[in-house]
Motif scaffolding. Structure first.
Motif, short mmCIF file in Angstrom:
data_model
loop_
_atom_site.label_atom_id
_atom_site.label_comp_id
_atom_site.label_asym_id
_atom_site.label_seq_id
_atom_site.Cartn_x
_atom_site.Cartn_y
_atom_site.Cartn_z
N PRO A 1 -103.27 51.22 -71.87
CA PRO A 1 -102.68 51.11 -73.21
C PRO A 1 -102.68 52.42 -74.00
O PRO A 1 -101.81 52.63 -74.85
N ASP A 2 -103.66 53.30 -73.72
CA ASP A 2 -103.70 54.57 -74.45
C ASP A 2 -102.81 55.64 -73.82
O ASP A 2 -102.82 56.79 -74.25
N GLY A 3 -102.03 55.27 -72.79
CA GLY A 3 -101.13 56.21 -72.15
C GLY A 3 -101.72 56.95 -70.98
O GLY A 3 -101.00 57.66 -70.27
N ARG A 4 -103.02 56.80 -70.76
CA ARG A 4 -103.66 57.46 -69.62
C ARG A 4 -103.27 56.74 -68.33
O ARG A 4 -103.07 55.52 -68.30
N LEU A 5 -103.21 57.50 -67.25
CA LEU A 5 -102.84 56.93 -65.96
C LEU A 5 -104.06 56.49 -65.18
O LEU A 5 -105.16 57.03 -65.34
N LEU A 6 -103.84 55.51 -64.30
CA LEU A 6 -104.81 55.12 -63.29
C LEU A 6 -104.24 55.50 -61.93
O LEU A 6 -103.02 55.61 -61.76
N ALA A 7 -105.11 55.69 -60.97
CA ALA A 7 -104.69 56.31 -59.71
C ALA A 7 -104.23 55.31 -58.66
O ALA A 7 -103.41 55.65 -57.82
N ARG A 8 -104.77 54.09 -58.69
CA ARG A 8 -104.52 53.17 -57.58
C ARG A 8 -104.42 51.73 -58.04
O ARG A 8 -105.12 51.29 -58.94
N PRO B 1 -109.56 56.76 -62.80
CA PRO B 1 -108.77 57.57 -63.75
C PRO B 1 -107.78 58.47 -63.02
O PRO B 1 -108.09 59.02 -61.96
N GLY B 2 -106.60 58.59 -63.58
CA GLY B 2 -105.57 59.42 -62.98
C GLY B 2 -106.01 60.88 -62.87
O GLY B 2 -106.69 61.40 -63.75
N LYS B 3 -105.59 61.52 -61.79
CA LYS B 3 -105.92 62.92 -61.54
C LYS B 3 -104.68 63.78 -61.80
O LYS B 3 -103.59 63.29 -62.13
N ASP C 1 -102.41 48.89 -47.87
CA ASP C 1 -101.67 48.30 -48.99
C ASP C 1 -102.09 48.83 -50.35
O ASP C 1 -101.76 48.24 -51.37
N LYS C 2 -102.82 49.97 -50.39
CA LYS C 2 -103.03 50.62 -51.69
C LYS C 2 -101.69 51.14 -52.21
O LYS C 2 -100.85 51.61 -51.43
N ILE C 3 -101.53 51.08 -53.51
CA ILE C 3 -100.35 51.64 -54.16
C ILE C 3 -100.84 52.79 -55.04
O ILE C 3 -101.56 52.56 -56.02
N LEU C 4 -100.51 54.00 -54.65
CA LEU C 4 -101.02 55.19 -55.32
C LEU C 4 -99.98 55.74 -56.30
O LEU C 4 -98.80 55.85 -55.96
N THR C 5 -100.45 56.11 -57.47
CA THR C 5 -99.54 56.63 -58.50
C THR C 5 -98.81 57.87 -58.03
O THR C 5 -97.58 57.97 -58.14
N ALA C 6 -99.55 58.84 -57.49
CA ALA C 6 -98.94 60.12 -57.11
C ALA C 6 -97.89 59.93 -56.04
O ALA C 6 -96.80 60.51 -56.10
N ARG D 1 -110.26 59.01 -49.30
CA ARG D 1 -109.72 60.26 -49.83
C ARG D 1 -108.45 60.04 -50.65
O ARG D 1 -108.13 60.84 -51.52
N GLU D 2 -107.73 58.97 -50.38
CA GLU D 2 -106.49 58.73 -51.11
C GLU D 2 -106.76 58.16 -52.50
O GLU D 2 -105.93 58.31 -53.40
N GLU D 3 -107.92 57.51 -52.67
CA GLU D 3 -108.30 57.02 -53.98
C GLU D 3 -109.07 58.07 -54.78
O GLU D 3 -109.01 58.10 -56.00
N ARG D 4 -109.82 58.91 -54.07
CA ARG D 4 -110.62 59.93 -54.74
C ARG D 4 -110.28 61.31 -54.18
O ARG D 4 -111.10 61.96 -53.51
N PRO D 5 -109.06 61.80 -54.43
CA PRO D 5 -108.70 63.13 -53.93
C PRO D 5 -109.55 64.23 -54.54
O PRO D 5 -109.67 65.30 -53.95
#
Length: 666
Positions: free
Chosen positions: A437-444, A453-455, A393-398, A81-85
């Motif tokens: 590189p295109d400025g889009r975020l990744l989630a984990r 892909p970042g949510k 040990d996941k590192i989550l962007t949010a 759930r933390e990777e795919r909220p």
């Protein structure tokens, strides 16, 4: 990358990878396989530090009888759930709609078209086997009833996904404070019956509401809760940091897992309380919480990991619970007696024959003796050597973005360069490792790999954290990055017609529903954070784009919150800044004035935004906030321009005059 390799990227998916259930990761291949094989999907959603997820895994998913039942008639899919909220949000909404409550592990049975026809939480082995047998038989003999149930529940979820916009108004904010007062536990702090969750953003709202309105009871509710959470066992008195929630009304016995987002938000709440009260206890709690995060959660290449498990050696709370007998060899007879007396560690115990250290019986709990501080350092070292906690040990962007905000705010409020340095490292890690590189975020990020892909939460919280960082260092690159993330929010997630942000991007994987989440639960919603980001960008830059988007978003949130505004505590902070007097400060100087940080520490006003123009930042600010081109930079000293409601006072040249100006305007 094969399914098995992709599963190994997540510690939750990997933990039970060798059990006999033939797990697949979530993805379009699964649904195609389900259609080809004419089987429904058995979906399990959890996370790696979830106690009941482990219980269900060990007693059911490692059982060959359960595995045969699942593998024979279903396609088993496991989701972290933390990777795919986004996936979790869809099926948690289905669980709430079907049962009125939810939790993890989340168990769902789906058609190959992803429609849920049964949703629940933890199931003991016998009940799970009964469900599997019954569902498999119905799929063979009366499939039409299951398909109809899935269609009906899906239609209900889609109907409930939209709300009508409302009008932001002060009465809605007052109702939120009033609802908190009705459920407040005056004796033990917190709101409602156990289990009690900290929900720090609600406490921050109450403190800000109290300051703006003079509501003494709102302030009392927040401070009493902050004191009580620290006194009980929710706070780890030996190692620092907070557990996820309390199982009892006194905050004594926690569910022992520690999560990064909880500790980041609690650090923000105690920092806010320190700024309001100047009470040394709150500074101490902030430091011990942030130090816990920096000592025990750092990733090997940067960033902060998700959290730590409740269990050690298969026993919940074993790492934390203590006995007098175990402490005597560590501290000696007299020091062990002194330590146990201070922290309520007794022969009879308070948790399964052992004791969770706490300060519930201490009249002077906010005045820790120096010798006790020295003793707990020794107990901490003993505890580290006694057993090991599993770390997710996941590192989550949010979650790292929330930590960024907490570190930045505390670094300024406590005048602590260590925290500002850690905030900068966190921001740099997110930019380097979790930004494409295109400025889009990744989630984990994990094991050198960034994924998913970042949510909405990733973009909204990261922008929020950068704005907090800009408010401490005034590096224009942070403001520029926050504005760029807000641009992505509007382009990829915003419903421009009705308002509100969708949880995943318009060009991302399309799930069963695209529900807009607004409720601020244990963690604030991305919609609430986005509202605060847009509102602050509007005030910092003066740009109409941000103001129009902020107004539409606040109207959407007002509609969502009208039935129960207390469920939208983080959103209420955006309403406070919109509906009560706020102020904008523009500072011009050759460099950021050293006295500005001291002024902001001594005069904490969350409703005040600050923009600093120097020769090195002038061009960036001209692009972000064109109105700043009209503000000259003096050759020496600094000028302070204070504005309210579109009207600006004459500039002053020192923070003493600025304080007087602020006092005159309220």
């Amino acid at each position: 990358m094969s399914n098995r390799l992709s599963m190994e990227r997540s510690p939750y998916l990997l933990q039970h990878a060798d059990n006999p259930v033939d797990w697949r990761p979530w993805g379009p291949e699964v649904f195609e396989e389900a259609k080809r094989s004419d089987r429904p999907i058995f979906l399990s959603i959890g996370y790696s530090t979830c106690h009941w997820c482990h219980v269900m895994a060990h007693e059911s998913f490692e059982d060959k009888m359960v595995a045969r039942a699942v593998n024979a008639s279903f396609l088993p899919v496991k989701v972290d759930r933390e990777e795919r909220p986004d996936v979790d949000a869809v099926y948690m909404a289905a669980c709430l709609a079907m049962n009125g409550s939810g939790g993890w592990p989340l168990t769902a049975l789906l058609t190959p078209d992803q429609q849920p026809f049964w949703v629940g939480t933890y199931l003991p082995k016998a009940q799970l086997l009964e469900l599997l047998d019954h569902a498999a038989r119905l799929w063979r003999e009366d499939r039409a009833s299951l398909l109809a149930a899935g269609e009906a529940l899906t239609a209900r979820l889609r109907q409930e996904a939209e709300n009508r916009p409302g009008a932001p108004r002060r009465e809605l904010v007052r109702q939120a404070a009033s609802l908190f007062a009705r459920s407040f536990d005056a004796k033990w702090g917190g709101f409602g019956p156990p289990p009690k969750f900290p929900t720090p953003h609600n406490l921050i709202f109450l403190l800000r509401y109290a300051r703006l309105t003079g509501d003494g009871h709102a302030r009392k509710m927040a401070l009493r809760t902050l004191d009580a959470m620290y006194q009980g066992g929710l706070f780890d008195h030996v190692g620092g940091g907070f557990s996820r929630y309390s199982t009892d009304s006194r905050w004594l016995i926690p569910h022992f897992e520690k999560m990064l987002y909880d500790n980041a938000l609690l650090a923000l709440a105690y920092t806010e309380a320190f700024q309001h009260t100047r009470r040394p206890l709150y500074e101490q709690i902030v430091r011990r919480t942030l130090d816990y995060m920096l000592q025990e959660l750092p990733g090997p290449q940067g960033g902060l990991c998700c959290g730590q498990d409740a269990d050690s050696d298969g026993v919940e709370g074993k790492y934390y619970a203590l006995t007098p007998e175990k402490l005597i060899p560590v501290l000696g007879q007299s020091d062990a007696k002194r330590f146990c007396r201070w922290y309520g560690i007794t022969q009879e115990g308070n948790f399964e024959g052992k004791s969770v250290p706490n300060l519930l019986g201490q009249a002077q709990f906010d005045r820790e003796p120096e010798e006790i501080a020295a003793l707990r350092e020794r107990v901490y070292a003993y505890r580290l050597g006694r057993t090991v906690l599993h770390r997710d040990d996941k590192i989550l962007t949010a979650w790292n973005a929330l930590a960024l905000a907490a570190l930045a705010r505390a670094g300024l409020a406590l005048d602590e360069p260590r925290y500002l340095d850690a905030a900068r490292r966190t921001a740099d890690f997110l930019a380097a490792k979790l930004t494409a590189p295109d400025g889009r975020l990744l989630a984990r990020w994990r094991d050198g790999n960034a994924a998913h892909p970042g949510k909405l939460d990733d973009y909204a919280f990261y922008a929020y954290g950068l704005l907090e960082l800009y408010g401490t260092t005034f590096d224009p690159a942070d403001l520029s990055r926050a504005a760029g993330l807000a641009d992505c929010l509007l382009e990829l997630f915003f419903d421009r017609e009705r308002g509100g942000f969708y949880p995943y991007a318009s060009d991302g994987e399309q799930l069963l529903t695209r529900t807009k989440e607004a409720y601020d639960g244990a963690m604030p919603s991305g919609n609430s954070a986005a509202a605060l980001v847009l509102s602050r960008l509007a005030r910092l830059t003066g740009e109409r784009l941000w103001r129009e988007a902020a107004d539409r978003q606040l109207s959407w949130l007002a509609g969502a919150a009208q039935d129960y505004p207390a469920g939208y505590g983080f959103a209420m902070m955006a309403f406070l800044e919109k509906l009560w007097p706020s102020a904008e400060l523009v500072v011009t100087a050759q460099a950021v004035p050293p006295e500005l940080a001291a002024f902001l520490r001594e005069t904490p006003r969350p409703e005040l935004t600050v923009l600093v123009k120097t020769p090195s930042s002038a061009s960036t600010l001209a692009a972000l906030a064109p109105f700043t081109t009209d503000y000259p930079i003096p050759k020496e000293g600094a000028r302070y321009y204070l504005c309210r409601d579109g009207a600006c006072a004459q500039p002053v040249e020192g923070t003493a005059d600025l304080k007087a100006l602020l006092a005159q305007s309220g």
